[in-house]
Design a protein around this motif. Structure first.
Motif, PDB file in Angstrom:
ATOM      1  N   MET A   1      18.191  37.127 -63.791  1.00 32.44           N
ATOM      2  CA  MET A   1      18.117  36.005 -64.714  1.00 32.44           C
ATOM      3  C   MET A   1      17.675  34.762 -63.852  1.00 32.44           C
ATOM      4  N   PRO A   2      16.560  33.986 -64.423  1.00 38.93           N
ATOM      5  CA  PRO A   2      15.969  32.892 -63.613  1.00 38.93           C
ATOM      6  C   PRO A   2      16.924  31.810 -63.568  1.00 38.93           C
ATOM      7  N   LYS A   3      16.645  30.895 -62.497  1.00 36.25           N
ATOM      8  CA  LYS A   3      17.743  29.605 -62.419  1.00 36.25           C
ATOM      9  C   LYS A   3      17.203  28.450 -63.324  1.00 36.25           C
ATOM     10  N   LYS A   4      18.226  27.882 -63.609  1.00 37.10           N
ATOM     11  CA  LYS A   4      17.741  26.838 -64.662  1.00 37.10           C
ATOM     12  C   LYS A   4      17.560  25.524 -63.744  1.00 37.10           C
ATOM     13  N   ARG A   5      18.230  25.379 -62.538  1.00 31.81           N
ATOM     14  CA  ARG A   5      18.099  24.414 -61.692  1.00 31.81           C
ATOM     15  C   ARG A   5      17.670  24.586 -60.288  1.00 31.81           C
ATOM     16  N   SER A   6      16.915  23.639 -59.391  1.00 33.56           N
ATOM     17  CA  SER A   6      16.584  23.948 -58.385  1.00 33.56           C
ATOM     18  C   SER A   6      17.566  24.140 -57.378  1.00 33.56           C
ATOM     19  N   ASP A   7      17.048  24.708 -56.156  1.00 35.10           N
ATOM     20  CA  ASP A   7      18.286  24.854 -55.110  1.00 35.10           C
ATOM     21  C   ASP A   7      18.553  23.445 -54.563  1.00 35.10           C
ATOM     22  N   ALA A   8      17.950  22.480 -54.574  1.00 32.30           N
ATOM     23  CA  ALA A   8      18.236  21.221 -54.017  1.00 32.30           C
ATOM     24  C   ALA A   8      19.655  20.811 -54.943  1.00 32.30           C
ATOM     25  N   PHE A   9      19.541  21.063 -56.170  1.00 35.02           N
ATOM     26  CA  PHE A   9      20.757  20.693 -57.094  1.00 35.02           C
ATOM     27  C   PHE A   9      22.009  21.414 -56.738  1.00 35.02           C
ATOM     28  N   TYR A  10      21.890  22.722 -56.219  1.00 35.03           N
ATOM     29  CA  TYR A  10      23.196  23.668 -55.906  1.00 35.03           C
ATOM     30  C   TYR A  10      23.613  23.028 -54.776  1.00 35.03           C
ATOM     31  N   HIS A  11      22.668  22.681 -53.492  1.00 40.73           N
ATOM     32  CA  HIS A  11      23.042  22.225 -52.171  1.00 40.73           C
ATOM     33  C   HIS A  11      23.575  21.087 -52.367  1.00 40.73           C
ATOM     34  N   LEU A  12      23.412  20.146 -53.523  1.00 41.77           N
ATOM     35  CA  LEU A  12      24.044  19.064 -53.595  1.00 41.77           C
ATOM     36  C   LEU A  12      25.654  19.180 -53.998  1.00 41.77           C
ATOM     37  N   VAL A  13      25.540  20.254 -54.898  1.00 42.49           N
ATOM     38  CA  VAL A  13      27.140  20.619 -55.478  1.00 42.49           C
ATOM     39  C   VAL A  13      27.774  20.962 -54.498  1.00 42.49           C
ATOM     40  N   ALA A  14      27.262  21.877 -53.653  1.00 40.02           N
ATOM     41  CA  ALA A  14      27.992  22.362 -52.502  1.00 40.02           C
ATOM     42  C   ALA A  14      28.525  21.268 -51.359  1.00 40.02           C
ATOM     43  N   PHE A  15      27.651  20.511 -51.069  1.00 36.01           N
ATOM     44  CA  PHE A  15      28.008  19.399 -50.211  1.00 36.01           C
ATOM     45  C   PHE A  15      29.048  18.435 -50.762  1.00 36.01           C
ATOM     46  N   ILE A  16      28.827  18.026 -52.255  1.00 37.89           N
ATOM     47  CA  ILE A  16      30.098  17.637 -52.924  1.00 37.89           C
ATOM     48  C   ILE A  16      31.426  18.069 -52.690  1.00 37.89           C
ATOM     49  N   THR A  17      31.364  19.437 -52.950  1.00 36.82           N
ATOM     50  CA  THR A  17      32.589  20.381 -52.747  1.00 36.82           C
ATOM     51  C   THR A  17      33.009  20.466 -51.313  1.00 36.82           C
ATOM     52  N   VAL A  18      32.377  20.517 -50.438  1.00 34.51           N
ATOM     53  CA  VAL A  18      33.062  20.378 -48.984  1.00 34.51           C
ATOM     54  C   VAL A  18      33.347  19.200 -48.539  1.00 34.51           C
ATOM     55  N   ALA A  19      32.866  18.227 -49.171  1.00 36.89           N
ATOM     56  CA  ALA A  19      33.045  16.673 -48.838  1.00 36.89           C
ATOM     57  C   ALA A  19      34.629  16.579 -49.266  1.00 36.89           C
ATOM     58  N   ILE A  20      34.743  17.232 -50.762  1.00 37.15           N
ATOM     59  CA  ILE A  20      36.143  16.964 -51.087  1.00 37.15           C
ATOM     60  C   ILE A  20      37.434  17.895 -50.227  1.00 37.15           C
ATOM     61  N   TRP A  21      36.779  18.996 -50.081  1.00 40.33           N
ATOM     62  CA  TRP A  21      37.663  19.930 -49.213  1.00 40.33           C
ATOM     63  C   TRP A  21      37.793  19.278 -47.875  1.00 40.33           C
ATOM     64  N   GLY A  22      37.074  18.562 -47.384  1.00 37.65           N
ATOM     65  CA  GLY A  22      37.285  17.852 -46.040  1.00 37.65           C
ATOM     66  C   GLY A  22      38.576  16.830 -46.001  1.00 37.65           C
ATOM     67  N   THR A  23      38.571  16.488 -47.379  1.00 40.24           N
ATOM     68  CA  THR A  23      39.859  15.413 -47.182  1.00 40.24           C
ATOM     69  C   THR A  23      41.302  16.050 -47.570  1.00 40.24           C
ATOM     70  N   THR A  24      41.129  17.410 -47.861  1.00 40.46           N
ATOM     71  CA  THR A  24      42.708  18.041 -48.168  1.00 40.46           C
ATOM     72  C   THR A  24      43.501  18.199 -47.116  1.00 40.46           C
ATOM     73  N   TYR A  25      42.887  17.930 -46.005  1.00 34.25           N
ATOM     74  CA  TYR A  25      43.784  18.279 -44.660  1.00 34.25           C
ATOM     75  C   TYR A  25      44.517  17.196 -44.594  1.00 34.25           C
ATOM     76  N   VAL A  26      44.044  15.976 -44.861  1.00 33.83           N
ATOM     77  CA  VAL A  26      44.981  14.784 -44.635  1.00 33.83           C
ATOM     78  C   VAL A  26      45.937  14.868 -45.874  1.00 33.83           C
ATOM     79  N   SER A  27      45.657  15.173 -47.028  1.00 32.88           N
ATOM     80  CA  SER A  27      46.604  15.347 -48.236  1.00 32.88           C
ATOM     81  C   SER A  27      47.782  16.396 -47.930  1.00 32.88           C
ATOM     82  N   THR A  28      47.105  17.384 -47.571  1.00 30.99           N
ATOM     83  CA  THR A  28      48.343  18.681 -47.222  1.00 30.99           C
ATOM     84  C   THR A  28      49.158  18.334 -46.054  1.00 30.99           C
ATOM     85  N   ARG A  29      48.631  17.708 -44.827  1.00 30.66           N
ATOM     86  CA  ARG A  29      49.263  17.253 -43.857  1.00 30.66           C
ATOM     87  C   ARG A  29      50.496  16.089 -44.367  1.00 30.66           C
TER      88      ARG A  29
END
Length: 298
Positions: A1-29
């Protein structure tokens, strides 16, 4: 199935995801140190919140198309949910946080090795291995020079056990990535994420033989609720959906390499919000991560 968006878009989404995950250590602690909640209850509550959100968004298709697929989804919930979080939290209670963080952060390198061994048709170039190793060196540089107030170091056999549990946590995340690879293209990311939360909670329930049930009055404290809603709605509901979406569209290796960014985003968050210093080792480590990711994803 062809991709509807470029890889750059998915890289941006992955970056936003890990940026949020990076804050969870403070919240959980904060929830553990100040909120009076233990790691198992934090995990179960955040996954229940996330599951209810996913259920509201995806409730027409309740079960997988086959028993095999349902078992894979149960494995995703176990490996990416209860086993990963509980083993990581247990490791942090036994071994130095720096050791645990470095071991857990090595999961992308183990993912590349596992895919190369298990999926013979997929070949990796030397620069991808080298880039992954450079990322890991950058992560180690940041963590070993971190000024965070980690838990007291426990020596001897307990520290060794903690490091082994950290390795278990790392390998469960690799297993989650491989299982998602088997099923990610067959079902929507929304469906897979909902099932992951469901089986994550189910497989965590036996831990209540060893941990007390949550006290409702403690849970309903305003700051506790705010942190739990953040962990459940944003860090779990949104982030695991976006992560599974990226795994299905960007690929296991390219998406997994973004895990190296989590310690980096944690330090940046601490610098912006908590006023912690931005040191030269951090800048060197961040540079290594960026260079390594460029090599591995080019």
């Amino acid at each position: 199935m062809p991709k509807k968006r470029s890889d750059a878009f998915y890289h941006l989404v992955a970056f936003i995801t890990v940026a949020i995950w990076g804050t969870t250590y403070v919240s959980t602690r904060w929830l553990i140190k100040e909120g009076g909640l233990d790691e198992v209850n934090i995990f179960v509550i955040r996954f229940i919140i996330a599951y209810l959100i996913m259920l509201a968004l995806s409730h027409k298709h309740m079960w997988a198309d086959s028993k095999r697929d349902e078992l894979i989804l149960a494995g995703i919930g176990l490996m990416g949910g209860s086993a990963y979080f509980i083993s990581e939290n247990a490791a942090l209670g036994l071994a130095p946080a720096n050791d645990v963080s470095i071991i857990v952060a090595s999961s992308p390198l183990f993912t590349i090795i596992a895919i190369a061994l298990l999926f013979r048709g997929e070949k990796f170039k030397l620069r991808e291995y080298v880039g992954s190793v450079i990322c890991l060196v950058g992560v180690a540089t940041i963590i070993l020079n971190s000024s965070s107030d980690s838990a007291p170091v426990k020596e001897g056999d307990m520290a060794l056990l903690g490091n082994l549990l950290a390795l278990v946590s790392c390998l469960t995340w690799v297993a989650y990535t491989l299982l998602q690879r088997l099923i990610g293209e067959k079902y929507s990311a929304l469906f897979v994420t909902r099932k992951m939360f469901f089986y994550g909670v189910i497989t965590a329930l036996p831990m209540y033989f060893f941990y007390p049930l949550p006290d409702i009055h403690t849970v309903l404290q305003p700051y506790n609720m705010l942190n739990l809603l953040f962990l459940g709605c944003i860090a779990s509901g949104f982030c695991f959906f976006s992560w599974n979406w990226c795994l299905a569209n960007l690929g296991s290796v390219k998406t997994s390499n973004w895990n190296y960014m989590i310690p980096l985003t944690t330090v940046i968050f601490a610098w912006l919000v908590l006023g912690e210093s931005m040191t030269l080792p951090f800048i060197a480590g961040a540079t290594a991560i960026l260079v390594g990711m460029y090599m591995a994803s080019k």
